[in-house]
Write a protein that holds these residues in place. Structure first.
Motif, PDB file in Angstrom:
ATOM      1  N   GLU A  32      -7.778  13.412  -3.972  1.00 26.75           N
ATOM      2  CA  GLU A  32      -7.045  12.150  -4.126  1.00 26.75           C
ATOM      3  C   GLU A  32      -8.004  10.939  -4.103  1.00 26.75           C
ATOM      4  N   ILE A  33      -8.977  11.000  -3.198  1.00 26.98           N
ATOM      5  CA  ILE A  33      -9.936   9.889  -3.107  1.00 26.98           C
ATOM      6  C   ILE A  33     -10.846   9.869  -4.343  1.00 26.98           C
ATOM      7  N   GLN A  34     -11.235  11.065  -4.776  1.00 29.16           N
ATOM      8  CA  GLN A  34     -12.078  11.113  -5.990  1.00 29.16           C
ATOM      9  C   GLN A  34     -11.331  10.537  -7.180  1.00 29.16           C
ATOM     10  N   ARG A  35     -10.046  10.868  -7.285  1.00 30.73           N
ATOM     11  CA  ARG A  35      -9.216  10.346  -8.387  1.00 30.73           C
ATOM     12  C   ARG A  35      -9.124   8.836  -8.305  1.00 30.73           C
ATOM     13  N   PHE A  36      -8.943   8.346  -7.055  1.00 33.10           N
ATOM     14  CA  PHE A  36      -8.855   6.903  -6.810  1.00 33.10           C
ATOM     15  C   PHE A  36     -10.146   6.219  -7.277  1.00 33.10           C
ATOM     16  N   LEU A  37     -11.301   6.758  -6.862  1.00 31.97           N
ATOM     17  CA  LEU A  37     -12.574   6.112  -7.211  1.00 31.97           C
ATOM     18  C   LEU A  37     -12.924   6.311  -8.690  1.00 31.97           C
ATOM     19  N   LEU A  38     -12.436   7.402  -9.269  1.00 29.68           N
ATOM     20  CA  LEU A  38     -12.737   7.688 -10.677  1.00 29.68           C
ATOM     21  C   LEU A  38     -12.160   6.607 -11.598  1.00 29.68           C
ATOM     22  N   GLN A  39     -11.002   6.086 -11.239  1.00 29.92           N
ATOM     23  CA  GLN A  39     -10.409   5.029 -12.064  1.00 29.92           C
ATOM     24  C   GLN A  39     -11.346   3.814 -12.123  1.00 29.92           C
ATOM     25  N   TYR A  40     -11.994   3.531 -10.987  1.00 30.76           N
ATOM     26  CA  TYR A  40     -12.931   2.402 -10.953  1.00 30.76           C
ATOM     27  C   TYR A  40     -14.176   2.718 -11.790  1.00 30.76           C
ATOM     28  N   GLU A  41     -14.596   3.971 -11.742  1.00 31.95           N
ATOM     29  CA  GLU A  41     -15.733   4.398 -12.561  1.00 31.95           C
ATOM     30  C   GLU A  41     -15.405   4.178 -14.056  1.00 31.95           C
ATOM     31  N   PHE A  42     -14.178   4.514 -14.433  1.00 32.43           N
ATOM     32  CA  PHE A  42     -13.775   4.330 -15.834  1.00 32.43           C
ATOM     33  C   PHE A  42     -13.732   2.839 -16.196  1.00 32.43           C
ATOM     34  N   THR A  95      -3.223  -0.345  -0.004  1.00 32.75           N
ATOM     35  CA  THR A  95      -3.672  -1.632   0.540  1.00 32.75           C
ATOM     36  C   THR A  95      -5.084  -1.940   0.052  1.00 32.75           C
ATOM     37  N   ILE A  96      -5.925  -0.916   0.047  1.00 30.37           N
ATOM     38  CA  ILE A  96      -7.304  -1.105  -0.420  1.00 30.37           C
ATOM     39  C   ILE A  96      -7.289  -1.530  -1.884  1.00 30.37           C
ATOM     40  N   ARG A  97      -6.454  -0.875  -2.692  1.00 31.74           N
ATOM     41  CA  ARG A  97      -6.368  -1.205  -4.123  1.00 31.74           C
ATOM     42  C   ARG A  97      -5.966  -2.671  -4.317  1.00 31.74           C
ATOM     43  N   THR A  98      -5.031  -3.129  -3.475  1.00 32.44           N
ATOM     44  CA  THR A  98      -4.541  -4.500  -3.608  1.00 32.44           C
ATOM     45  C   THR A  98      -5.564  -5.539  -3.149  1.00 32.44           C
ATOM     46  N   ASP A 154      -9.566  -7.836 -14.790  1.00 33.88           N
ATOM     47  CA  ASP A 154      -8.755  -6.620 -14.908  1.00 33.88           C
ATOM     48  C   ASP A 154      -8.975  -6.018 -16.280  1.00 33.88           C
ATOM     49  N   ILE A 155      -9.121  -4.702 -16.296  1.00 35.07           N
ATOM     50  CA  ILE A 155      -9.340  -4.011 -17.579  1.00 35.07           C
ATOM     51  C   ILE A 155      -8.427  -2.773 -17.609  1.00 35.07           C
ATOM     52  N   PRO A 156      -7.726  -2.547 -18.722  1.00 32.30           N
ATOM     53  CA  PRO A 156      -6.912  -1.333 -18.780  1.00 32.30           C
ATOM     54  C   PRO A 156      -7.769  -0.093 -19.036  1.00 32.30           C
ATOM     55  N   VAL A 157      -7.394   0.969 -18.366  1.00 35.72           N
ATOM     56  CA  VAL A 157      -8.068   2.260 -18.553  1.00 35.72           C
ATOM     57  C   VAL A 157      -6.978   3.246 -18.954  1.00 35.72           C
ATOM     58  N   PHE A 158      -7.216   3.977 -20.025  1.00 31.47           N
ATOM     59  CA  PHE A 158      -6.183   4.873 -20.540  1.00 31.47           C
ATOM     60  C   PHE A 158      -6.451   6.302 -20.098  1.00 31.47           C
ATOM     61  N   SER A 161      -2.258  10.348 -17.986  1.00 28.62           N
ATOM     62  CA  SER A 161      -0.940  10.033 -17.427  1.00 28.62           C
ATOM     63  C   SER A 161      -0.449   8.640 -17.833  1.00 28.62           C
ATOM     64  N   GLY A 162      -1.255   7.897 -18.573  1.00 32.59           N
ATOM     65  CA  GLY A 162      -0.860   6.542 -18.984  1.00 32.59           C
ATOM     66  C   GLY A 162      -1.944   5.542 -18.636  1.00 32.59           C
ATOM     67  N   ALA A 163      -1.641   4.259 -18.859  1.00 36.24           N
ATOM     68  CA  ALA A 163      -2.656   3.228 -18.622  1.00 36.24           C
ATOM     69  C   ALA A 163      -2.622   2.751 -17.169  1.00 36.24           C
ATOM     70  N   VAL A 164      -3.794   2.506 -16.607  1.00 30.77           N
ATOM     71  CA  VAL A 164      -3.871   1.849 -15.295  1.00 30.77           C
ATOM     72  C   VAL A 164      -4.785   0.632 -15.463  1.00 30.77           C
ATOM     73  N   THR A 165      -4.476  -0.401 -14.681  1.00 32.64           N
ATOM     74  CA  THR A 165      -5.313  -1.599 -14.750  1.00 32.64           C
ATOM     75  C   THR A 165      -6.264  -1.590 -13.562  1.00 32.64           C
ATOM     76  N   VAL A 166      -7.534  -1.764 -13.870  1.00 34.86           N
ATOM     77  CA  VAL A 166      -8.559  -1.653 -12.823  1.00 34.86           C
ATOM     78  C   VAL A 166      -9.321  -2.976 -12.703  1.00 34.86           C
TER      79      VAL A 166
END
Ligand code: 0O2
Length: 229
Positions: A32-42, A95-98, A154-158, A161-166
């Motif tokens: 879960e943490i790797q997935r969380f940090l991976l979005q930032y890597e993208f 909370t960290i994400r926010t 903010d940048i969208p990452v696709f 599962s869909g787009a997330v804004t990072v």
């Protein structure tokens, strides 16, 4: 076990977590943490690509490279937890994400101050880039002398599962500012909160010297090229 204990435990143990958690629990949370940090890597990769396209286009069209170098990093769990503690916020991932917007960070070192602002403009005016905050420590240096232009975008990452804004923090600075900041960081790290007053004064003077050097180099550059840029 909550996300917060996992982040903390994994960070403290340098990633080697065993008891008191079951191996399955640890695996699930690590994932879960790797997935969380991976979005930032993208997110970093998206911004890095944009910057390298700008650099290559400048080189091709104008035979000029406004970027000396680019470095990037995703904050480590340890450094993330330090910041969480400093800010006094909750340790769950939502909370960290926010509240922490520099998990993904890029530093763009430019030759001249004019390049700093030009690149900032060229990056932030792109349609898929949304500016969250700008801190202009060049126009308004920190009391210790620190100079740089910071933007959180903010940048969208696709993803599948869909787009997330990072959010990505982009720090633009000149070579002289970078030289100063890296020395100041080492001194600060060595002395922690207790930097001797004499050293603080010298650092402030050195920051002024770096700013003078930037102004002088810009003047020479203009003379060489006969432009105002
Ligand atoms: P690291 O290891 O570089 O990531 P905020 O992030 O907005 O909640 P903060 O920390 O005041 O609050 O943000 P700011 O002012 O935008 O500064 C964030 C980053 O800028 C720092 O990241 C440093 O990289 C750099 N920075 C800011 N001030 C200084 C300074 O006085 N000296 C040096 N050398 N660097 C500075 P981190 O998270 O502190 O560390």
């Amino acid at each position: 076990m909550t996300e917060s204990t996992a982040l903390e435990t994994i960070a403290q143990a340098g990633g080697e977590v065993t008891a008191p958690f079951s191996p399955d629990q640890v695996r699930a949370l690590r994932h879960e943490i790797q997935r969380f940090l991976l979005q930032y890597e993208f997110g970093l990769r998206e911004i890095e690509t944009k910057l390298s396209i700008l650099r290559d286009e400048f080189l091709e069209l104008q035979d000029y490279n406004p970027i000396e170098h680019i470095s990037s990093r995703v904050k480590s769990p340890e450094s993330l937890l330090d910041k969480v503690a400093r800010k006094g916020i909750g340790r769950d991932l939502d909370t960290i994400r926010t509240h922490i917007t520099d998990i993904a960070g890029i530093r763009v070192t430019c030759s001249f101050v004019s390049d700093v602002y030009r690149l900032f403009d060229l990056l932030t005016r792109q349609d898929d880039v949304t500016v969250r905050t700008v801190k202009d420590y060049i126009a308004d240096p920190k009391p210790n002398g620190y100079q740089s232009l910071h933007a959180v975008v903010d940048i969208p990452v696709f993803l599948s599962s869909g787009a997330v804004t990072v959010p990505v923090e982009v720090q633009f600075r000149t070579v002289a500012m970078d030289f100063w900041a890296s020395l100041e960081h080492k001194i600060h790290y060595k002395y922690r909160a207790a930097v001797p007053a004499g050293l603080t004064d010298e650092l402030r003077e050195a920051a002024a010297t770096a700013a003078e050097l930037d102004a002088r180099m810009a003047r020479l550059h203009r003379e060489l090229h006969g432009t105002s840029g």
